[in-house]
Design a protein around this motif. Structure first.
Motif, short mmCIF file in Angstrom:
data_model
loop_
_atom_site.label_atom_id
_atom_site.label_comp_id
_atom_site.label_asym_id
_atom_site.label_seq_id
_atom_site.Cartn_x
_atom_site.Cartn_y
_atom_site.Cartn_z
N ILE A 37 0.89 -1.16 0.00
CA ILE A 37 0.00 0.00 0.00
C ILE A 37 0.92 1.21 0.00
O ILE A 37 0.91 2.05 0.89
N GLY A 38 1.78 1.25 -1.01
CA GLY A 38 2.90 2.17 -0.97
C GLY A 38 2.59 3.61 -1.27
O GLY A 38 3.38 4.48 -0.95
N PHE A 39 1.47 3.91 -1.89
CA PHE A 39 1.21 5.30 -2.26
C PHE A 39 1.10 6.19 -1.04
O PHE A 39 1.41 7.38 -1.11
N LEU A 40 0.70 5.64 0.09
CA LEU A 40 0.59 6.45 1.30
C LEU A 40 1.94 7.02 1.72
O LEU A 40 2.01 8.13 2.25
N GLY A 41 3.01 6.26 1.50
CA GLY A 41 4.32 6.75 1.88
C GLY A 41 4.74 7.98 1.10
O GLY A 41 5.58 8.75 1.58
N LEU A 42 4.20 8.17 -0.08
CA LEU A 42 4.48 9.37 -0.87
C LEU A 42 3.47 10.47 -0.60
O LEU A 42 3.83 11.65 -0.49
N ALA A 43 2.20 10.10 -0.48
CA ALA A 43 1.14 11.10 -0.39
C ALA A 43 1.01 11.70 1.01
O ALA A 43 0.81 12.91 1.15
N ALA A 44 1.09 10.87 2.05
CA ALA A 44 0.82 11.37 3.40
C ALA A 44 1.75 12.50 3.81
O ALA A 44 1.30 13.53 4.33
N PRO A 45 3.09 12.39 3.62
CA PRO A 45 3.94 13.54 3.97
C PRO A 45 3.65 14.78 3.15
O PRO A 45 3.72 15.90 3.67
N SER A 46 3.33 14.60 1.86
CA SER A 46 3.02 15.76 1.02
C SER A 46 1.73 16.43 1.47
O SER A 46 1.63 17.67 1.51
N ILE A 47 0.73 15.63 1.80
CA ILE A 47 -0.53 16.20 2.30
C ILE A 47 -0.30 16.89 3.64
O ILE A 47 -0.84 17.99 3.88
N ALA A 48 0.51 16.28 4.51
CA ALA A 48 0.78 16.89 5.81
C ALA A 48 1.47 18.24 5.63
O ALA A 48 1.13 19.23 6.32
N ARG A 49 2.40 18.32 4.70
CA ARG A 49 3.08 19.59 4.45
C ARG A 49 2.10 20.62 3.89
O ARG A 49 2.15 21.81 4.25
#
Length: 670
Positions: A252-264
């Protein structure tokens, strides 16, 4: 830039409310009917209580844990690599863990019984070590790190899929695992995962302050910070978080890219804040997705993989975030990603090699006993109707994808750009899916037209996302990754429905050439031949555009119109090739880089060399695909990654000669 934690809190509260509402709709009726006594002490005959206690509640808990772990892992990767594209997926961690699990299942199954998590960690660490070896050659330039991660990830993913095709009965669950499934049968995975993630999170918290100081570079060394040790520790924690998650629920790898970007984007701009907000975003996003899927499954009976649908929800958010990033020019390390210019004799050698490979593809085969034979003369005639279209189609598709890759890399001035990375191949696949589901019996012309429209639409979306800040730098890549992730997730969700047309699409996406007929090969060959006389004019345009839009305008070049023509041309070439070898061959990324590492630095020689290399890789992949596992076949698209990626890795790891470095006064920008 300071945090806006109030804004972050509002966004998190909204996501938490949505997750709570969906969870209540999904679980509250069952919990209310069961009662506390039946839930705490279920008996085997009470099916409803057993399902709630040992499947649905553990699934909720493990979703929260895995989402948080991937969010924190991506944050650590991005901080250490100083690259917004770094994540467990782009660094190759998940691909390495998946390959290790598949190989252990086939050859060392006892290791899985001993520690499945340790097997996944070993694969993840091995992949990261290989990526760092590549990046170290270029002083860990951000694009070199991610490029190495993509190549390693492509290769390991292709190897894993190949193992699954060769041993489909023993690895039948690998396809569901590869899409990410949170389905649970008891509390054991959750209870095993919880202490591991807790220890990793504690280690990450202890590294928070040193990671902030890491941004000071040499000044941090002057303060006594052991930079190498901090980086190694943070990478170990990030790999552990991703590896434990992969071993528990799959990719479920997309979270590793999206979650930090969304948090920022929602206000957590400092590292300490992102290390709290990103895990919460990941946990809530995965929970929202999974609870919504369970409600949908209960209502329709349709199963969709959680990992694929999570990408469908997160990709639009990442696309919107990418449109707001500041444009950044591609960064190059002290060592360029190219060598010096070479003579035209290398082109002649490549052409001769391609001719030999094409001839071998026509005459070599296996007999009924499995022995290798060379069919010549009258013995070859019965096989030509089958082998010739495949060879011509593979050759043309490889050349088309390679040229499209050079066009996109030169235009965007980014060595990571390719039809696959920017989503153009996925757009072609989406157009093909539309044709299959809306037309009763689409022909080759209709399929090509729909695939071309899909590629053009994807390019249009990409241009829309970066229209204000240009095509260079990380913004275009992040936008392309988001578009590609959304389309590929949608395709995965469609193929999971079991529709016969979806199964046909899934077989085609693997990149097999055994369905290529004379009409398809002719279309691809005509495009490839028509492309040849246009290469000199195309090279001149790309030479000007690679200087940047302002420089091109200063030279009197209609930059916008030229860029649009180049993009449309790349889309058409990709669409035609994608119909033959599928969207995941990665020839468009590898062939231009192999050409540059061989020394073809100028635009026209690079175009020619990349076309010959791409054609050679695909012809070789087609030959091996139909012979090495006879009478079964391995898709040429997968084998092209298995053939091309090691060549690129060897070239990237090969020490550069001092004379070549000294003679190159200035790196040739992609």
């Amino acid at each position: 830039m300071p945090d806006t934690l109030g804004r972050s809190a509002l966004w998190l509260a909204a996501m938490a409310v949505l997750a709570a509402c969906l969870t209540a709709v999904n679980l509250a009726p069952g919990l209310a009917s069961l009662g506390l006594d039946r839930l705490l002490a279920p008996v085997p005959s009470d099916v409803e209580a057993m399902v709630m206690a040992y499947s649905r509640l553990p699934r909720l808990c493990i979703g929260l844990l895995c989402g948080a772990a991937l969010g924190l892992s991506g944050t650590l990767f991005q901080q250490v690599m100083r690259n917004p594209l770094a994540s467990p997926s782009t660094i190759g961690v998940e691909a390495g863990a998946g390959f290790a699990l598949a190989a252990a299942t086939l050859y060392l199954p006892g290791l899985l019984g001993w520690s499945r998590g340790l097997v996944a960690l070993t694969g993840g660490f091995a992949a990261v070590a290989l990526v760092l070896m590549i990046a170290g050659r270029f002083r860990f330039a951000p694009l070199a790190v991610v490029l190495g991660g993509l190549v390693v990830g492509f290769y390991l993913s292709a190897a894993t899929t190949t193992l699954a095709l060769l041993h489909e009965y023993r690895l039948a669950g690998l396809f569901v695992w590869g899409s990410g499934s949170l389905s649970q049968q008891d509390w054991r995975p959750t209870l095993e995962l919880l202490p591991r993630l807790a220890l990793a999170a504690l280690a990450a918290a202890l590294l928070a302050r040193p990671l902030v100081l890491l941004q000071l570079d040499e000044a941090a060394r002057g303060l006594g910070l052991r930079i190498a040790l901090v980086r190694a520790g943070a990478l170990a924690v990030a790999v552990a978080l991703a590896g434990f998650t992969v071993s528990a629920v799959g990719v479920i790898g997309f979270l590793g890219l999206a979650a930090p970007s969304i948090a920022r984007a929602i206000g957590a701009r400092r590292l300490a804040s992102r290390m709290v907000v990103a895990p919460l975003v990941g946990a809530l996003l995965l929970t929202v997705t999974d609870q919504a899927l369970q409600i949908l499954t209960a209502a329709t009976g349709m199963f969709l993989p959680t990992g694929a649908v999570t990408a469908m929800l997160g990709a639009p958010a990442l696309f919107l975030l990418a449109t707001r990033l500041r444009a950044a020019e591609p960064q190059h390390g002290a060592r360029a990603l190219v060598l010096t210019r070479v003579s035209s004799t290398w082109l002649v050698a490549l052409l001769a090699t391609l001719a030999v490979l094409a001839l071998a593809s026509l005459v070599l085969g296996r007999d009924l006993g499995g022995a290798w034979v060379a069919d010549l003369g009258a013995g070859l005639e019965p096989f030509l109707a089958w082998r010739l279209p495949r060879m011509v189609g593979a050759l043309a598709a490889g050349a088309l994808l390679a040229v499209a890759g050079v066009m996109l890399q030169r235009l965007t001035r980014n060595p990571m750009a390719s039809p696959e990375v920017l989503g153009v191949s996925a757009g072609s696949a989406f157009g093909l899916m539309v044709a299959l589901f809306t037309m009763s019996a689409p022909g080759q012309v209709a399929l090509t037209a729909c695939a071309a429209l899909g590629a053009a639409a994807t390019l249009g979306v990409l241009l829309l996302g970066v229209r204000r800040r240009g095509l260079g730098g990380n913004q275009a890549l992040l936008t392309g990754v988001a578009v590609a992730a959304f389309l590929m997730a949608l395709l995965s969700a469609v193929t999971a429905t079991g529709d016969p047309r979806a199964l046909l699409l899934m077989g085609w996406m693997a990149g097999s050439t055994y369905r290529v007929d004379a009409a398809g090969a002719t279309v691809a060959a005509v495009l490839a031949l028509a492309m040849l006389p246009a290469l000199p004019a195309l090279a001149r345009q790309l030479e000007h555009l690679s200087l940047g839009m302002p420089h091109a305008r200063a030279l009197g070049i209609p930059a916008e119109r030229s860029a649009l023509l180049v993009l449309c041309g790349a889309g058409l070439l990709t669409a035609a090739a994608t119909l033959i070898v599928g969207p995941l061959s990665f020839v468009g990324l590898m062939a231009p880089h192999i050409a540059k590492r061989l020394g073809f630095a100028r635009c026209l020689p690079q175009l020619a060399a990349a076309a010959l290399l791409g054609a050679g890789v695909m012809v070789t992949a087609d030959l091996l695909g139909r012979t090495v596992h006879f009478p079964w076949q391995i898709p040429a698209g997968l084998l092209s990654a298995l053939i091309g990626a090691p060549i690129l890795l060897v070239l990237l790891l090969r020490p550069q000669r001092r004379r070549a470095r000294q003679s190159a006064r200035e790196p040739i920008r992609a």
